[in-house]
Design a protein around this motif. Structure first.
Motif, short mmCIF file in Angstrom:
data_model
loop_
_atom_site.label_atom_id
_atom_site.label_comp_id
_atom_site.label_asym_id
_atom_site.label_seq_id
_atom_site.Cartn_x
_atom_site.Cartn_y
_atom_site.Cartn_z
N PHE A 190 0.76 -1.80 -4.84
CA PHE A 190 -0.60 -1.54 -4.36
C PHE A 190 -1.56 -2.05 -5.43
CE2 PHE A 190 2.25 1.95 -3.02
CZ PHE A 190 2.20 1.79 -1.63
N SER B 33 -2.91 -3.13 10.56
CA SER B 33 -2.64 -1.75 10.21
C SER B 33 -2.80 -0.88 11.45
CB SER B 33 -3.54 -1.30 9.06
OG SER B 33 -3.07 -0.07 8.54
N ASP C 238 0.11 -1.50 1.49
CA ASP C 238 0.03 -0.25 2.26
C ASP C 238 0.36 -0.55 3.73
OD1 ASP C 238 -0.47 2.35 3.03
OD2 ASP C 238 -2.65 2.08 3.11
N TYR D 243 7.13 -1.18 -3.59
CA TYR D 243 5.75 -1.35 -3.14
C TYR D 243 4.89 -1.85 -4.30
CZ TYR D 243 6.41 1.38 1.19
OH TYR D 243 6.80 1.82 2.43
N HIS E 235 2.72 5.67 2.54
CA HIS E 235 1.33 5.29 2.86
C HIS E 235 0.41 5.85 1.78
CE1 HIS E 235 -2.49 4.89 4.79
NE2 HIS E 235 -2.58 6.15 5.21
N THR E 236 -0.53 5.03 1.32
CA THR E 236 -1.51 5.51 0.35
C THR E 236 -2.78 5.83 1.12
OG1 THR E 236 -2.07 3.18 -0.08
CG2 THR E 236 -0.57 4.26 -1.62
N TYR F 142 -0.73 10.39 -1.04
CA TYR F 142 0.32 9.55 -0.45
C TYR F 142 1.23 10.42 0.39
CZ TYR F 142 3.17 11.18 -4.44
OH TYR F 142 3.84 11.95 -5.36
N HIS G 45 -6.73 3.48 8.67
CA HIS G 45 -6.25 3.04 7.37
C HIS G 45 -7.17 1.97 6.78
CE1 HIS G 45 -1.73 4.24 7.85
NE2 HIS G 45 -2.52 5.14 8.41
#
Ligand code: C2O
Ligand code: CU
Ligand code: CU
Length: 483
Positions: free
Chosen positions: A145, A462, A129, A143, A116-117, A158, A418
């Motif tokens: 982003f 999210s 994300d 991933y 997760h960022t 992260y 998020h």
């Protein structure tokens, strides 16, 4: 009950004794341990702060591999703790607005994980994300982003986000700084990352497992580390300014930063600049959140950077559960060396963004709840435990909503959403308001916070949750779909 609560009380006694020696102005600033727990207690070395390796983007892209695995050096020794690419914290990832951040996450753990960022305003969909992903042990995942061009520059981080395992993995050592950076934006001599984590280890360097009560309260480690080091020192010359990007990467601990003999000039929170620096005696940092402060010594000396005690409420149960507190702890020591000098000037203004001033979408209320069931106490949101397949809040994309987050429990819970940062409009305890976007806010026991949330940047699905990661793992998380 087991002998656990007794050792907890003993730990508090030792912390109090340490505090007395600071107040007395003796040389006892470098404590040998944060508390007495019978676990691993590193010797005070006063080693200079090291920063994790920095991996910077070039030509609009940063492509990295992050391999999560056990076996890193922590607090000056080899341990069974977890890290990325052999270190805890993992490398600092540094990207610019408009960049692509491509991460191959390699899972060398014995259990699922993901990435997760935290705080980044990026898409939650697909291989972005996406907190619903599950990367199995022995596999990897790519991933991507995509950082938008108008992304604010600031301090993010992260960490793993596989529901049910987040607290174990973060407490185990997984996490790293993530900077969105468009070149020097403040006139400072040094720009440092201070990623604060806590953990408890046995004398053999094995991360301790918390008991049921510790999970209910939100576990706090006996060892509080900065960039994986125990009570490091930070050198500085009087008359100069340094920027410290402090990240609270602890699973549950609330930090209340105070630097002896100095005010902290707060310049950013949760990766968003304030309109102007704010001089503060104490900066409270809930788990998951960040504070960028300027430190401007004027005289030589040794100045402890402390986290002061924070009351996290109680467990209720007619006082049986007792109070929950983040204890006083020494994080690091500022070593100012050189002739006395006037303080470095503060920038009069900062590149703050202008947040949305109106609500044009729904007003809604969500509540942190605690119930008594056959299986003991259960934590949830609106009386329900997390279910990734259920959509709890449906939001119309492009609107600005006003949320009231209510806390019906006797414990403090840090609310985190998020992708879509919010502005805090009011709180039941009249906490000072930054007026700028943030992504974590403390919701007082039996209290509430009111937030304005623009859902204007990304559609997608999210989560929002309590950032006491044991609570999140216990089900204090809900889904949100923006479309
Ligand atoms: Cu820092 Cu959902 O997390
Ligand atoms: Cu997050
Ligand atoms: Cu909580």
């Amino acid at each position: 009950m087991s002998g656990r609560p007794i050792s907890r009380r003993r730990a508090m006694g030792v912390a109090a004794a340490g505090a007395a020696s600071v107040a007395g102005g003796t040389a006892g600033w470098l404590w040998s341990a944060n508390s007495a727990g019978g676990g691993f207690r590193p010797a005070a070395t006063a080693a200079p702060l090291r920063e994790p390796r920095v991996l910077s983007s070039r030509g609009g892209r940063l492509q990295v591999e992050l391999a999560a695995a056990a076996g890193v050096a922590l607090a000056g020794r080899d341990t069974e703790a977890l890290g990325y690419n052999g270190s805890s914290p993992g490398p600092t990832l540094r990207v610019r607005p408009g960049d692509d951040l491509a991460v191959r996450l390699i899972n060398g753990l014995a259990e699922p994980t993901n990435l997760h960022t935290h705080g980044l305003r990026v898409s939650p969909q697909g291989n972005g994300d996406n907190p619903f992903l599950r990367i199995e042990p022995g596999t990897s995942f790519d991933y991507l982003f995509r950082i938008p061009r108008d992304h604010p520059t600031g301090t993010f981080w992260y960490h793993p986000h596989r529901h049910g395992l987040v607290a174990d993995q973060v407490f185990g050592g997984l996490g790293g700084a993530l900077l969105v950076d468009d070149g020097p934006d403040l006139p400072v001599e040094q720009d440092r990352v201070l990623l604060v984590t806590d953990t408890t280890m046995t004398v053999d360097g094995v991360v301790a497992r918390p008991d049921r009560m510790e999970r209910m309260q939100g576990r706090e480690g006996e060892l509080v580390l900065v960039n994986g080091q125990h009570q490091p020192t930070l050198g500085a010359a009087p008359g100069t300014a340094q920027r410290w990007r402090v990240i609270n990467g602890c699973a549950s601990r609330v930090l209340a930063l105070r630097l002896a003999g100095h005010e902290l000039d707060l310049v950013a929170r949760d990766g968003a600049f304030l309109p102007a620096p704010e001089s503060q005696q104490r900066v409270v940092l809930p788990p998951g959140s960040r504070a960028d402060v300027l430190v401007r010594p004027t005289t030589p000396g040794r100045f402890p950077l402390l986290s002061e005690p924070v009351d996290r409420g109680g467990m209720g149960m007619g006082g049986m559960g007792g109070g929950v507190r983040s204890e006083r702890v020494l994080l690091a020591t500022l070593m100012a060396g050189g002739p006395e000098a006037k303080p470095a000037p503060l920038p009069p203004a900062l590149p703050a963004e202008q947040p949305r001033a109106t609500t044009d979408g729904k007003r809604r209320e969500v509540a942190f709840t605690m119930g008594m069931g056959t299986a003991g106490m259960s934590l949830g949101i609106d009386g329900r435990a997390f279910d990734p397949d259920r959509t709890d809040q449906l939001v119309r994309f492009g609107t600005v909503e006003e949320w009231t987050v209510v806390n019906t429990t006797p414990m403090t819970h840090p609310f985190h959403l998020h992708v879509w940062p919010f502005v805090v409009l009011a709180t039941s305890d009249n906490a000072p308001l930054s007026g700028t976007p943030q992504d974590v806010v403390l919701v007082p026991p039996q209290g509430w916070v009111r937030l304005r949330i623009p859902f204007t940047a990304y559609p997608g699905r999210s989560v929002f949750h309590c950032h006491i990661l044991d609570h999140e793992d216990a089900g204090m998380m809900a889904t949100i779909q923006v479309r």
